[in-house]
Design an enzyme around this catalytic site. Structure first.
Site, PDB file in Angstrom:
ATOM      1  N   ARG A 398       9.253   3.689 -14.228  1.00  0.00           N
ATOM      2  CA  ARG A 398       9.870   4.066 -12.956  1.00  0.00           C
ATOM      3  C   ARG A 398      10.525   5.445 -13.042  1.00  0.00           C
ATOM      4  O   ARG A 398      10.492   6.215 -12.089  1.00  0.00           O
ATOM      5  CB  ARG A 398      10.913   3.024 -12.533  1.00  0.00           C
ATOM      6  CG  ARG A 398      10.307   1.712 -12.049  1.00  0.00           C
ATOM      7  CD  ARG A 398      11.350   0.764 -11.503  1.00  0.00           C
ATOM      8  NE  ARG A 398      10.760  -0.506 -11.106  1.00  0.00           N
ATOM      9  CZ  ARG A 398      10.269  -0.759  -9.894  1.00  0.00           C
ATOM     10  NH1 ARG A 398      10.301   0.173  -8.968  1.00  0.00           N
ATOM     11  NH2 ARG A 398       9.751  -1.947  -9.615  1.00  0.00           N
ATOM     12  N   GLU A 427       9.041  -4.412 -17.249  1.00  0.00           N
ATOM     13  CA  GLU A 427       9.317  -5.398 -16.202  1.00  0.00           C
ATOM     14  C   GLU A 427       8.279  -6.504 -16.270  1.00  0.00           C
ATOM     15  O   GLU A 427       7.079  -6.250 -16.326  1.00  0.00           O
ATOM     16  CB  GLU A 427       9.286  -4.746 -14.817  1.00  0.00           C
ATOM     17  CG  GLU A 427      10.324  -3.651 -14.644  1.00  0.00           C
ATOM     18  CD  GLU A 427      10.269  -3.028 -13.256  1.00  0.00           C
ATOM     19  OE1 GLU A 427       9.701  -3.664 -12.341  1.00  0.00           O
ATOM     20  OE2 GLU A 427      10.781  -1.907 -13.098  1.00  0.00           O
ATOM     21  N   GLU A 438       4.030  -1.491  -3.959  1.00  0.00           N
ATOM     22  CA  GLU A 438       5.282  -0.808  -4.306  1.00  0.00           C
ATOM     23  C   GLU A 438       4.988   0.516  -5.005  1.00  0.00           C
ATOM     24  O   GLU A 438       5.641   1.533  -4.737  1.00  0.00           O
ATOM     25  CB  GLU A 438       6.134  -1.702  -5.215  1.00  0.00           C
ATOM     26  CG  GLU A 438       7.475  -1.075  -5.558  1.00  0.00           C
ATOM     27  CD  GLU A 438       8.317  -1.946  -6.474  1.00  0.00           C
ATOM     28  OE1 GLU A 438       9.504  -1.613  -6.668  1.00  0.00           O
ATOM     29  OE2 GLU A 438       7.788  -2.940  -7.012  1.00  0.00           O
ATOM     30  N   ASP A 495       2.143   5.432   4.279  1.00  0.00           N
ATOM     31  CA  ASP A 495       3.032   6.081   5.250  1.00  0.00           C
ATOM     32  C   ASP A 495       2.953   7.591   5.050  1.00  0.00           C
ATOM     33  O   ASP A 495       3.866   8.227   4.531  1.00  0.00           O
ATOM     34  CB  ASP A 495       4.463   5.570   5.062  1.00  0.00           C
ATOM     35  CG  ASP A 495       5.397   6.080   6.161  1.00  0.00           C
ATOM     36  OD1 ASP A 495       4.896   6.367   7.267  1.00  0.00           O
ATOM     37  OD2 ASP A 495       6.611   6.196   5.910  1.00  0.00           O
ATOM     38  N   HIS A 717      11.513  -7.044   2.231  1.00  0.00           N
ATOM     39  CA  HIS A 717      10.740  -6.844   1.010  1.00  0.00           C
ATOM     40  C   HIS A 717       9.434  -6.176   1.447  1.00  0.00           C
ATOM     41  O   HIS A 717       8.464  -6.855   1.803  1.00  0.00           O
ATOM     42  CB  HIS A 717      10.462  -8.174   0.311  1.00  0.00           C
ATOM     43  CG  HIS A 717      11.701  -8.885  -0.141  1.00  0.00           C
ATOM     44  ND1 HIS A 717      12.396  -8.526  -1.277  1.00  0.00           N
ATOM     45  CD2 HIS A 717      12.388  -9.928   0.397  1.00  0.00           C
ATOM     46  CE1 HIS A 717      13.444  -9.321  -1.430  1.00  0.00           C
ATOM     47  NE2 HIS A 717      13.462 -10.180  -0.422  1.00  0.00           N
ATOM     48  N   CYS A 719       7.136  -4.749  -0.097  1.00  0.00           N
ATOM     49  CA  CYS A 719       5.947  -5.001  -0.907  1.00  0.00           C
ATOM     50  C   CYS A 719       5.231  -6.268  -0.461  1.00  0.00           C
ATOM     51  O   CYS A 719       4.056  -6.466  -0.765  1.00  0.00           O
ATOM     52  CB  CYS A 719       6.324  -5.123  -2.379  1.00  0.00           C
ATOM     53  SG  CYS A 719       7.103  -3.632  -3.008  1.00  0.00           S
TER      54      CYS A 719
END
Length: 751
Positions: A398, A427, A438, A495, A717, A719
């Site tokens: 990340r 993760e 995501e 987007d 959420h 995702c």
């Protein structure tokens, strides 16, 4: 002209049909008292083996029916119907038109006749008018031509009084049945004639008029309609050129029904509700190709109109969404420009849903092929088979999201067409679609942030554009292109706010060239394209073009422009020595066009070329040939048209049911929102304010109950396209909390 010279001239011009059967000469015509007599006569002649016009039309088989000529010579070219390059009318000579009978009925007189007949019940005068008018092509010209024997041999004016045509057809559908039958009988007799030579302009006018007949909306007239369409489809290209320009002069009210009737005709023949009412498909396999080719003429007319007469989406046939379109696509891939018909030769008829299905199936086949090859390689080397070979596995941190993503996509370039799986280092969790979405959301947000500098956000047009700064490595632009391609192939809506001309450039050319030295992303753009990106500058250039004073004296401009790059102002010449060439009244059009070309093509060429190659490295498919720029945008970003009623019908619930008071209040509030707030709600829940190509159903939207105090705001959420809604006790409270949440969603309440 001597007889021998006439024969040579006739042979030089393209024929419209096979030689006429016995009994059908130009001067003679066979009358039929009714439609049933016409059909039975055709059947008798077919059964006895006599060759007739209709038996030629209905008999199926390549040995007996000549293939209709394609309207466009090369269906694989981006511009599928050449309009500007067609020969001028002067280069397509026609024989002299026969003398047209004189008819003096005016629109007003006809309307008075209709009013009298309606009031009195005596339709004799009206009946005689229709009987005479539709008796032959000559009579059609006599009734509707502005001047009976004027030539009207130009593309600019059909010579037809279209107002009178509309008035006569509007009245026709309200007349007694015997009048409507007499019109159909007249059309039958006209179509059954055969010509030894090419069509005259009066014949083209007759086709132009007959195609506007509203009677073809009824399935009972489809046999007649089909023969009309076949004759029009079989016309040579020069004739289509005239029809295209004549049809573009029609009003939307006149034009749209023509398109709708053709689409209904194709749908009914393809999937008939009552098959027994139509001839067997084996005997009329030419119906759909003929109708589609005539529809292509109307589509060409719509394209060359500025603005278009109707939206391009009006040409979509939604019935094709429900057939095996991949079979059609594979036939097109196999046979290409041969005479075998396929809908993919006429992509304007395929909806975005159908094209998305083609692209996804094509990508799945490529993914399967890539995965199979990887497995075969492993087995051939006797290596252990790892199922991860079937996927494009992206592992990123990340904190280093952008650099890790760039490294992974560069290193695994050969696997880009495999199914995407994303893992965030450190993760736990399996990617069931949420992690992939995501990854896209976070990556897009970081790349398009103004601080990053790759793209400039233009507030005046609310879109992003490529920064013109120069650097040694444009690999990050290639990453953005690959990201867009992966989104299309993996059905993720991004987007992203690029202007429409970006997608024009992305399809220039639509298939990536093999030669890396070939220019890509270069297309001719206009002031209208600049208007969508830099409206203020476009307005200023428009003022320059329309300025009535002395441009050189008053504007004091040269063929040199200035751009700010990383805080430094740099100058560029639009032409060699441009800093010394003044802009004048005579050369200002050239100046504006060069300026637009510089801003939207040349100044960002390297950035856009990298972006282009990134996109096409993933989306390398002939399916892109089917797409318009607007459709590429919808595939990448989704559709801007919201339907909250449709969303309510497909929403899933967790902890709630449709009947719960909180849910009823939620939908009452959402339905009362203005469009801007509805878009914000969708963005809050999904990360985008647009709808996937398949509609709201493809969103998999969910509302879940969250057991927290009611002073909490809703949580989303993105995702998983999910809203977590506390059990608010009143509609007023729900509206207040929801409005606050969706209006402040950027960087807040998102997980």
């Amino acid at each position: 002209m001597k007889e021998g010279e006439e024969e040579k001239e006739r042979e030089r011009l393209p024929p419209i049909a096979n030689l006429p059967p016995p009994g059908f000469d130009r001067g003679a015509k066979q009358h039929f008292p009714c439609l049933s007599t016409f059909i039975s006569t055709v059947n008798q002649k077919r059964d006895t083996g006599n060759q007739s016009l209709c038996s030629q039309f209905l008999h199926h088989g390549p040995k007996h029916v000549r293939e209709l000529p394609p309207i466009c010579p090369d269906v694989r070219q981006k511009q599928r119907m050449s309009i500007d390059t067609l020969p001028l009318e002067a280069k397509a000579p026609f024989p002299p038109d026969p003398v047209v009978p004189l008819r003096t009925k005016t629109v007003k007189e006809f309307q008075e006749d209709i009013e009298k007949a309606t009031a009195s019940g005596d339709w004799k005068t009206v009946h005689e008018f229709y009987l005479t008018t539709f008796d032959s092509f000559l009579e059609l010209n006599a009734a509707f031509k502005k001047e009976a024997n004027a030539p009207f041999n130009t593309i600019e004016d059909s010579g037809v009084n279209t107002k009178f045509v509309s008035t006569v057809y509007d009245a026709l559908i309200c007349t007694p049945p015997d009048i409507q039958k007499s019109v159909l009988k007249g059309i039958i007799n006209s179509l059954l004639r055969e010509w030894k030579g090419p069509r005259t302009k009066d014949d083209l006018r007759a086709y132009f008029i007959l195609l506007q007949n509203p009677q073809y909306s009824s399935m009972n007239t489809y046999i007649i309609y089909a023969h009309l369409l076949r004759q029009i489809a079989a016309l040579p290209e020069a004739d289509h050129h005239f029809l295209v320009h004549w049809f573009k002069k029609l009003s939307p009210r006149q034009f749209k029904p023509l398109v709708e009737r053709l689409l209904n005709f194709i749908s009914t023949r393809l999937l008939p509700a009552r098959p027994e009412e139509l001839p067997p498909m084996t005997k009329c396999s030419w119906w759909i190709p003929s109708a589609t080719k005539v529809l292509a003429v109307l589509n060409a007319a719509n394209i060359i109109s500025a603005p278009p007469i109707v939206p391009f989406t009006d040409f979509y046939n939604l019935t094709l969404d429900h057939i095996n379109i991949m079979e059609d696509y594979q036939a097109w891939q196999t046979h290409g420009n041969s005479n075998r018909f396929s809908f993919c030769q006429y992509p304007f008829i395929l909806s975005t849903v159908a094209k998305k299905a083609i692209i996804q199936r094509d990508s799945e086949q490529q993914m399967i092929s890539m995965a199979r090859q990887s497995l075969v390689d492993k087995v051939s080397r006797r290596q252990r088979v790892d199922m991860s070979l079937l996927f494009l596995n992206i592992k990123v941190r990340r904190q280093q999201l952008l650099s890790d993503s760039l490294d992974e996509l560069t290193r695994k370039r050969a696997d880009l067409k495999k199914k995407l799986k994303v893992t965030f280092v450190g993760e736990a969790g399996l990617d069931m679609g949420g992690l992939t979405k995501e990854w896209f959301l976070l990556l897009v947000r970081q790349i398009f942030h103004t601080d990053y500098g790759m793209f400039t956000y233009l507030k005046e047009s609310s879109c992003h554009w490529f920064s013109s700064w120069k650097c040694d490595n444009f690999s990050e632009f290639r990453l953005v292109g690959a990201l867009m391609g992966l989104a299309v192939y993996n059905s993720i809506t991004l987007d992203i706010r690029f202007p429409p001309c970006c997608y024009k450039k992305l399809l220039s050319p639509p298939v990536m060239p093999c030669d890396q030295n070939t220019l890509v992303g270069i297309t001719t753009l206009t002031l209208g394209d600049l208007q969508q990106i830099m409206p203020d500058l476009a307005h200023g250039l428009g003022e320059l073009l329309s300025y009535e004073g002395d441009v050189e004296e008053d504007f004091c401009s040269t063929f040199q422009v200035f751009q700010e790059e990383l805080g430094v102002i740099k100058s560029y010449n639009l032409r060699p020595g441009g800093d010394k060439i003044p802009v004048t009244n005579q050369n200002r059009k050239e100046y504006v066009q060069l300026y637009i070309d510089f801003l939207l093509n040349k100044s960002i060429y390297k950035q856009f070329a990298a972006f282009y190659y990134g996109f096409h490295s993933v989306c390398a498919s002939n399916a892109l040939l089917l797409l318009r720029p607007e459709e590429v945008e919808i595939l990448v970003c989704g559709s801007p048209e919201l339907d909250m009623n449709a969303l309510q019908k497909v929403t899933q619930y967790e902890g709630y049911s449709k009947a719960d008071p909180t849910i009823r209040c939620f939908w009452d509030v959402v339905q009362s929102f203005p469009l801007e707030l509805q878009k914000k709600l969708l963005h809050f829940a999904t990360g985008s304010d647009r709808v996937p190509v398949g509609g709201m159903t493809d969103l998999n939207f969910k509302i879940a109950k969250i057991d927290v105090p009611t002073d909490w705001l809703p949580i989303s959420h993105t995702c998983f396209n999910q809203i977590c809604l506390p059990p608010y006790k009143s509609k007023k409270e729900l509206k207040q909390k929801l409005t606050i949440a969706i209006s402040n969603a950027e960087g807040f309440g998102l997980e």
